[in-house]
Write an enzyme that holds these catalytic residues in place. Structure first.
Site, PDB file in Angstrom:
ATOM      1  N   PHE A 137      34.004 -29.783 110.085  1.00 55.86           N
ATOM      2  CA  PHE A 137      33.136 -29.772 108.906  1.00 55.86           C
ATOM      3  C   PHE A 137      32.066 -30.850 109.105  1.00 55.86           C
ATOM      4  O   PHE A 137      32.390 -31.978 109.473  1.00 55.86           O
ATOM      5  CB  PHE A 137      33.981 -30.060 107.662  1.00 55.86           C
ATOM      6  CG  PHE A 137      33.247 -29.862 106.372  1.00 55.86           C
ATOM      7  CD1 PHE A 137      33.069 -28.585 105.861  1.00 55.86           C
ATOM      8  CD2 PHE A 137      32.719 -30.939 105.670  1.00 55.86           C
ATOM      9  CE1 PHE A 137      32.387 -28.390 104.662  1.00 55.86           C
ATOM     10  CE2 PHE A 137      32.046 -30.754 104.480  1.00 55.86           C
ATOM     11  CZ  PHE A 137      31.873 -29.476 103.971  1.00 55.86           C
ATOM     12  N   ASP A 207      41.783 -34.933 108.045  1.00 51.22           N
ATOM     13  CA  ASP A 207      41.049 -34.418 106.888  1.00 51.22           C
ATOM     14  C   ASP A 207      41.808 -33.185 106.386  1.00 51.22           C
ATOM     15  O   ASP A 207      41.922 -32.171 107.090  1.00 51.22           O
ATOM     16  CB  ASP A 207      39.619 -34.057 107.314  1.00 51.22           C
ATOM     17  CG  ASP A 207      38.749 -33.568 106.145  1.00 51.22           C
ATOM     18  OD1 ASP A 207      39.312 -33.088 105.144  1.00 51.22           O
ATOM     19  OD2 ASP A 207      37.513 -33.631 106.269  1.00 51.22           O
ATOM     20  N   TYR A 232      38.888 -30.939  94.534  1.00 45.62           N
ATOM     21  CA  TYR A 232      38.317 -29.770  93.839  1.00 45.62           C
ATOM     22  C   TYR A 232      38.586 -28.438  94.533  1.00 45.62           C
ATOM     23  O   TYR A 232      38.168 -27.403  94.035  1.00 45.62           O
ATOM     24  CB  TYR A 232      36.806 -29.952  93.616  1.00 45.62           C
ATOM     25  CG  TYR A 232      35.989 -30.217  94.874  1.00 45.62           C
ATOM     26  CD1 TYR A 232      35.619 -29.182  95.713  1.00 45.62           C
ATOM     27  CD2 TYR A 232      35.595 -31.503  95.211  1.00 45.62           C
ATOM     28  CE1 TYR A 232      34.883 -29.429  96.868  1.00 45.62           C
ATOM     29  CE2 TYR A 232      34.864 -31.762  96.354  1.00 45.62           C
ATOM     30  CZ  TYR A 232      34.504 -30.724  97.180  1.00 45.62           C
ATOM     31  OH  TYR A 232      33.791 -30.983  98.315  1.00 45.62           O
ATOM     32  N   LYS A 233      39.267 -28.443  95.677  1.00 41.40           N
ATOM     33  CA  LYS A 233      39.578 -27.169  96.350  1.00 41.40           C
ATOM     34  C   LYS A 233      40.933 -26.673  95.826  1.00 41.40           C
ATOM     35  O   LYS A 233      41.029 -26.289  94.669  1.00 41.40           O
ATOM     36  CB  LYS A 233      39.524 -27.366  97.857  1.00 41.40           C
ATOM     37  CG  LYS A 233      38.068 -27.575  98.332  1.00 41.40           C
ATOM     38  CD  LYS A 233      37.928 -27.929  99.784  1.00 41.40           C
ATOM     39  CE  LYS A 233      36.438 -28.057 100.134  1.00 41.40           C
ATOM     40  NZ  LYS A 233      36.198 -28.828 101.340  1.00 41.40           N
ATOM     41  N   ARG A 381      34.306 -15.549 104.359  1.00 35.42           N
ATOM     42  CA  ARG A 381      35.480 -16.400 104.304  1.00 35.42           C
ATOM     43  C   ARG A 381      36.280 -16.085 103.052  1.00 35.42           C
ATOM     44  O   ARG A 381      35.734 -16.034 101.951  1.00 35.42           O
ATOM     45  CB  ARG A 381      35.029 -17.862 104.296  1.00 35.42           C
ATOM     46  CG  ARG A 381      36.128 -18.853 104.494  1.00 35.42           C
ATOM     47  CD  ARG A 381      35.567 -20.248 104.605  1.00 35.42           C
ATOM     48  NE  ARG A 381      34.990 -20.704 103.344  1.00 35.42           N
ATOM     49  CZ  ARG A 381      34.875 -21.993 102.999  1.00 35.42           C
ATOM     50  NH1 ARG A 381      35.263 -22.933 103.835  1.00 35.42           N
ATOM     51  NH2 ARG A 381      34.352 -22.340 101.835  1.00 35.42           N
TER      52      ARG A 381
HETATM   53  C1  LIG Z   1      35.013 -29.602 101.483  1.00 39.00           C
HETATM   54  C2  LIG Z   1      35.189 -30.522 102.650  1.00 39.00           C
HETATM   55  C3  LIG Z   1      34.807 -31.864 102.578  1.00 39.00           C
HETATM   56  C4  LIG Z   1      34.108 -32.365 101.353  1.00 39.00           C
HETATM   57  O1  LIG Z   1      33.686 -33.666 101.454  1.00 39.00           O
HETATM   58  P1  LIG Z   1      33.132 -34.416 100.159  1.00 39.00           P
HETATM   59  O2  LIG Z   1      32.570 -35.671 100.693  1.00 39.00           O
HETATM   60  O3  LIG Z   1      34.311 -34.650  99.261  1.00 39.00           O
HETATM   61  O4  LIG Z   1      32.094 -33.540  99.525  1.00 39.00           O
HETATM   62  C5  LIG Z   1      35.091 -32.676 103.653  1.00 39.00           C
HETATM   63  N1  LIG Z   1      35.720 -32.195 104.755  1.00 39.00           N
HETATM   64  C6  LIG Z   1      36.086 -30.902 104.861  1.00 39.00           C
HETATM   65  C7  LIG Z   1      36.793 -30.425 106.082  1.00 39.00           C
HETATM   66  C8  LIG Z   1      35.811 -30.029 103.819  1.00 39.00           C
HETATM   67  O5  LIG Z   1      36.145 -28.740 103.940  1.00 39.00           O
END
Ligand SMILES: *Cc1c(COP(=O)(O)O)cnc(C)c1O
Length: 422
Positions: A137, A207, A232-233, A381
């Site tokens: 990500f 992560d 929030y996921k 997805r």
């Molecule tokens: C959604 C997501 C994030 C989000 O990061 P924020 O800083 O909380 O917006 C980070 N890493 C991964 C792998 C994600 O899917």
């Protein structure tokens, strides 16, 4: 439920029977009632933004209308606002297999990765390499790149996620990995990789954005050093909910985080001139916690209080394998290419289908009430949140998709224009 005209009769009946059987065995089916999802919507995007629950909504109303309005600043004590980051951390701890005092809710994943990368590099004074996976990500890499602007000695190496262990060596300080790939759903072997890294003196940051709340985790038992995860996921804490940080107890007395704000001070309300970090996980705090968001997340997490993560994982696996088996057999869906590795050990809680028109297909699907998302350049997805998705929902979603593909209705102009957020 009446199928659309695209189904071969046999397949339809077989799939319907199977969906009903799987739903009949579903030990989590009552959980659906806790959620407030609009009528007729099938929500396959809980891996991006979890839906609202009654509990989250009530917590949000209560913190604004009852607590803030009525008790004003007294609320920090009366309603324990000051301890919310730890209270919420303790709610998340069992979901990720951690001790209560090893998890705290605060800030975003991006900010928490910045803290953890510094902490880990500090503990590895003779090593300067951060290793991560290709296709991670973006924010994970961006944060490392930002850190390197101040630390010219540090370098960032990207490696193939299918072959991480072979690429580890004693130059690596920190291995920063996303457990479940946000795009493909590929899941890494957390325990084995962490062990292999430790054998070479490497610290590991995981992560868990697409893992926490969707798959079984045992951070303490797997001797994970550090982790971050998303509120929030799959935890359904609402848009921009605080993320969480995990720090293994073995590191608690040697944490030096770089964002030395007052809330991470050993005694914030002594207002001393010099920074002295709080003990353990509390030192991960920086500024004033976002109480309204934190309260909503706290409400949302009550849904997990009586849930067994083994059941969640089991259902997630049957939801995704059921969808894939039906898609593979349906004549109208053969142009969708499955990108996800379907082995249980390597599949998270989502699947990815590649198609050159994935964006428009997704838009057409949304117009039919099935919400999934698109990831550039060509991925449709589909996320499976086991607390509110049924196998019958999956079948209905496939039904809508088959109609779209059969009639190529995604070619309509209104589905071709890209929105700002995909
Ligand atoms: C959604 C997501 C994030 C989000 O990061 P924020 O800083 O909380 O917006 C980070 N890493 C991964 C792998 C994600 O899917």
């Amino acid at each position: 439920m009446i199928p659309n005209v695209t189904w071969p009769n046999e397949l339809w009946l077989e799939a319907l029977v199977q969906a009903k059987q799987l739903d009949a065995q579903d030990v989590l089916k009552e959980k659906r009632q806790a959620f407030v999802i609009p009528d007729k919507i099938i929500y396959l995007d809980g891996n991006s933004l979890g839906p609202a629950t009654d509990a989250a909504q009530m917590a949000g109303q209560s913190v604004v209308d009852a607590q803030w309005q009525t008790d004003l600043i007294k609320s920090w004590n009366v309603h324990d606002w000051i301890r919310l980051p730890r209270i919420v951390g303790a709610q998340i701890a069992p979901i990720v297999g951690a001790r209560d005092d090893c998890v705290i809710a605060c800030d975003s994943i991006s900010i928490n990765l910045y803290k953890l990368l510094h902490i880990a590099l500090n503990l590895q004074s003779d090593r300067q390499v951060i290793m991560t996976q290709e296709g991670n990500f973006p924010t994970d890499g961006y944060i490392a790149q930002g850190l390197m602007a101040h630390r010219s000695d540090v370098s960032l190496v990207y490696v193939d996620e299918k072959d991480i262990i072979a690429q580890l060596d004693e130059s690596v300080a920190v291995l920063m990995l996303t457990h479940i790939n946000y795009k493909t759903g590929y899941m890494l072997d957390m325990r084995r990789i962490t062990q292999a890294a430790h054998a070479l003196g490497i610290l590991v940051i995981w992560d868990l954005a697409h893992s926490a709340g969707a798959v079984e985790l045992s951070l303490d038992e797997d001797e994970v050093d550090f982790a971050v995860g998303c509120g929030y996921k799959y935890l359904n804490g609402g848009p921009g909910a605080p993320s969480f940080v995990y720090v293994n107890a073995v590191h608690h007395n040697r944490l030096k985080q770089p964002l030395t704000g007052w809330m991470g001070h050993a005694n914030a309300f002594a207002f001393e001139q010099d920074y002295i970090p709080a003990d353990g996980i509390d030192s991960l705090l920086c500024g004033t916690p976002n109480i309204i968001s934190m309260a909503v997340l706290k409400g949302a997490l009550t849904v997990f209080s009586d849930v067994n993560m083994t059941d969640v994982r089991q259902k997630s696996l049957t939801l995704s394998s059921f969808m894939v088996s039906v898609i593979k057999q349906h004549p109208a869906l053969q142009s969708l290419e499955l990108v996800t590795d379907m082995h249980d050990a390597h599949r998270g809680s989502q699947i990815a289908l590649a198609h050159p028109e994935a964006y428009a297909i997704c838009q057409a699907w949304i117009a039919q009430g099935v919400i999934a998302d698109f990831r550039s350049p060509n991925i449709l997805r589909i996320g499976f949140a086991p607390l509110y998705i049924s196998h019958l929902d999956v079948l209905r979603a496939v039904d809508a998709l088959a109609l779209i593909m059969q009639h190529q209705s995604y070619r309509a102009k209104q589905y071709q224009t890209r929105n700002a957020v995909t």
